[in-house]
Design a protein around this motif. Structure first.
Motif: not given
Length: 75
Positions: A29-52
């Protein structure tokens, strides 16, 4: 006596596996959240923070919660 010991060992193995699976899923979850925040996965950044945050909770808090819960049942 050996049957009781074998049953206790099996319970301990299951609990150990459960705790480790929770920790591994938390790291994922943390790795997926960081990937979202860094822009590697095209999801909203809020989702990345929540997953992290959920992942960090799974890694650091949940194993202790489960350990305390199981310890109180054994006594």
């Amino acid at each position: 006596m050996t049957d009781e010991r074998a049953k206790a060992d099996e319970i301990a193995k299951r609990r150990f596996m459960a705790i480790n699976l929770i920790r591994i899923s938390g790291v994922v979850f943390v790795m997926a959240g960081l990937a979202i925040v860094q822009g590697a996965i095209d999801w909203p950044k809020e989702a990345g923070y929540a997953l992290s945050i959920i992942g960090l909770f799974d890694v650091f808090v949940m194993p202790q919660v489960l350990s305390r819960k199981w310890r109180s049942k054994d006594r």
